[in-house]
Design a protein around this motif. Structure first.
Motif, PDB file in Angstrom:
ATOM      1  N   UNK A  95      39.028  71.906  65.484  1.00  0.00           N
ATOM      2  CA  UNK A  95      39.254  73.363  65.999  1.00  0.00           C
ATOM      3  C   UNK A  95      39.680  73.354  64.640  1.00  0.00           C
ATOM      4  N   UNK A  96      40.101  72.567  63.843  1.00  0.00           N
ATOM      5  CA  UNK A  96      41.031  73.707  61.869  1.00  0.00           C
ATOM      6  C   UNK A  96      39.205  73.474  61.432  1.00  0.00           C
ATOM      7  N   UNK A  97      38.325  71.482  61.464  1.00  0.00           N
ATOM      8  CA  UNK A  97      37.434  72.008  60.563  1.00  0.00           C
ATOM      9  C   UNK A  97      36.813  73.690  60.455  1.00  0.00           C
ATOM     10  N   UNK A  98      35.877  73.404  61.470  1.00  0.00           N
ATOM     11  CA  UNK A  98      34.880  74.162  61.414  1.00  0.00           C
ATOM     12  C   UNK A  98      35.687  76.174  61.652  1.00  0.00           C
ATOM     13  N   UNK A 117      35.947  77.167  57.651  1.00  0.00           N
ATOM     14  CA  UNK A 117      34.545  77.923  57.013  1.00  0.00           C
ATOM     15  C   UNK A 117      34.819  79.385  57.867  1.00  0.00           C
ATOM     16  N   UNK A 118      34.951  79.249  58.997  1.00  0.00           N
ATOM     17  CA  UNK A 118      34.948  80.624  59.849  1.00  0.00           C
ATOM     18  C   UNK A 118      35.754  81.453  59.451  1.00  0.00           C
ATOM     19  N   UNK A 119      36.887  81.158  59.258  1.00  0.00           N
ATOM     20  CA  UNK A 119      38.446  81.995  59.626  1.00  0.00           C
ATOM     21  C   UNK A 119      39.136  81.362  58.118  1.00  0.00           C
ATOM     22  N   UNK A 120      38.828  80.990  57.089  1.00  0.00           N
ATOM     23  CA  UNK A 120      39.853  80.677  55.586  1.00  0.00           C
ATOM     24  C   UNK A 120      40.890  80.840  55.670  1.00  0.00           C
ATOM     25  N   UNK A 145      26.516  78.188  56.701  1.00  0.00           N
ATOM     26  CA  UNK A 145      26.199  79.025  57.622  1.00  0.00           C
ATOM     27  C   UNK A 145      28.157  79.480  57.968  1.00  0.00           C
ATOM     28  N   UNK A 146      28.734  78.488  58.244  1.00  0.00           N
ATOM     29  CA  UNK A 146      29.992  79.111  59.286  1.00  0.00           C
ATOM     30  C   UNK A 146      30.635  80.195  58.217  1.00  0.00           C
ATOM     31  N   UNK A 147      30.611  79.798  57.026  1.00  0.00           N
ATOM     32  CA  UNK A 147      31.282  80.956  56.445  1.00  0.00           C
ATOM     33  C   UNK A 147      30.830  81.919  56.129  1.00  0.00           C
ATOM     34  N   UNK A 148      29.229  82.452  56.055  1.00  0.00           N
ATOM     35  CA  UNK A 148      28.655  83.255  57.391  1.00  0.00           C
ATOM     36  C   UNK A 148      28.294  83.896  57.547  1.00  0.00           C
ATOM     37  N   UNK A 149      28.488  83.210  59.122  1.00  0.00           N
ATOM     38  CA  UNK A 149      29.042  83.659  59.817  1.00  0.00           C
ATOM     39  C   UNK A 149      30.348  84.346  60.466  1.00  0.00           C
ATOM     40  N   UNK A 150      31.061  83.839  59.783  1.00  0.00           N
ATOM     41  CA  UNK A 150      32.379  84.534  60.179  1.00  0.00           C
ATOM     42  C   UNK A 150      32.395  86.044  59.601  1.00  0.00           C
ATOM     43  N   UNK A 151      31.603  85.854  58.470  1.00  0.00           N
ATOM     44  CA  UNK A 151      31.506  87.292  57.934  1.00  0.00           C
ATOM     45  C   UNK A 151      30.687  88.289  59.460  1.00  0.00           C
ATOM     46  N   UNK A 152      29.854  87.400  59.599  1.00  0.00           N
ATOM     47  CA  UNK A 152      28.989  89.241  60.522  1.00  0.00           C
ATOM     48  C   UNK A 152      29.812  88.667  61.793  1.00  0.00           C
ATOM     49  N   UNK A 153      30.439  87.869  62.544  1.00  0.00           N
ATOM     50  CA  UNK A 153      30.714  87.865  63.494  1.00  0.00           C
ATOM     51  C   UNK A 153      31.816  89.096  63.632  1.00  0.00           C
ATOM     52  N   UNK A 154      32.529  89.706  64.761  1.00  0.00           N
ATOM     53  CA  UNK A 154      33.282  90.490  65.098  1.00  0.00           C
ATOM     54  C   UNK A 154      34.199  90.010  64.877  1.00  0.00           C
ATOM     55  N   UNK A 155      35.445  90.633  64.397  1.00  0.00           N
ATOM     56  CA  UNK A 155      36.626  89.776  64.067  1.00  0.00           C
ATOM     57  C   UNK A 155      37.397  89.734  65.078  1.00  0.00           C
TER      58      UNK A 155
END
Length: 265
Positions: free
Chosen positions: A111-114, A117-120, A23-33
């Motif tokens: 901080x860094x674990x999510x 996934x969000x912004x690798x 989920x977090x990996x996908x969320x990072x792709x769809x959120x505005x940067x």
């Protein structure tokens, strides 16, 4: 930018495949940067002054034990943002908080674990702000209110904790036979009060919510939720809340609820 609350769960989020990780990996792709991310983590829980990372390159902190060696090799080399840190300190001081810059604080695993996934790519500037679980929900709501204006400047406000967090129950033998029901009752209460816009009840969570102490024997993992809530709301504590989007629900180990909420307005 949104105000976001993420339940990060186990530090193995950084390595293991799971519903939450996907989920977090996908969320990072769809959120505005975002231009930068302002993080409030359950794992930088400090009494006294509010402390704000001000180094240009804070270190990755492995603040846990008993996990596989590979997890201790993870590095999240996102840059700091000293100028933004100063702006955050000014906002907090104007709001009545005793805040100071700290060039020794590093990126804790909340901080860094999510964010792995969000912004690798670890290429978005970050500022980490301490919480103080001794102060309770209203204090953290006010922290969020103090920094909410930064969202209009392209900053993501991120609270990282857990909507439920009873690690002791995971190892207790025999365990509570009603543990799943107690977890679900609490998590549903949070969701219901959010949908009803019942901010006074939410701020009184430790007295009003069912099984609050069971789900949070210590309250630090819930406090970043209140920062995100404050950053997502208008002024004051007597107006109705804007209902957030409940973006994700999953459960680990029967009683660790991993809800994510986003305030978009």
């Amino acid at each position: 930018m949104p105000s976001l609350f993420v339940s990060h769960g186990s530090p193995m989020l950084a390595l293991d495949d799971s519903d939450n990780a996907a989920f977090l990996a996908e969320l990072g792709q769809v959120l505005p940067r975002p231009k930068a991310i302002l993080v409030f983590s359950a794992h930088t829980d400090l009494s006294g002054k509010v402390r704000i990372t001000s180094s240009e390159a804070p270190r990755t902190v492995h603040d846990f034990y008993g996990f596989p060696d590979a997890l201790y090799q993870v590095n999240y080399p996102a840059p700091g943002a000293p100028k933004l840190a100063g702006e955050v300190a000014d906002l907090l001081q104007t709001a009545g908080f005793d805040a100071e810059l700290d060039d020794q604080l590093g990126w804790d695993h909340g901080l860094w674990t999510p964010l792995c996934r969000l912004y690798p790519e670890a290429d978005i500037p970050l500022v980490l702000v301490s919480i103080d679980s001794r102060q309770g929900a209203s204090y953290h709501y006010r922290l969020g209110q103090a920094v909410k204006s930064l969202r209009a400047d392209g900053l993501l406000v991120l609270g990282s904790g857990g909507i439920s967090h009873n690690l002791g129950e995971l190892f207790r033998r025999p365990g509570d036979p009603q543990k799943v029901e107690k977890m679900q009752s609490f998590v549903n209460w949070i969701a219901d009060k959010l949908s009803q816009g019942d901010l006074p009840s939410l701020l009184d969570v430790e007295r009003q919510a069912p099984y609050a102490r069971f789900n949070h024997p210590s309250i630090e993992h819930l406090m970043p939720f209140y920062v995100a809530l404050g950053a997502g709301q208008g002024d004051g504590v007597n107006e109705a809340t804007k209902p957030p989007l409940r973006l994700h629900q999953s459960i680990e180990l029967q009683i660790l609820a991993l809800d994510t909420y986003a305030w978009l307005e």
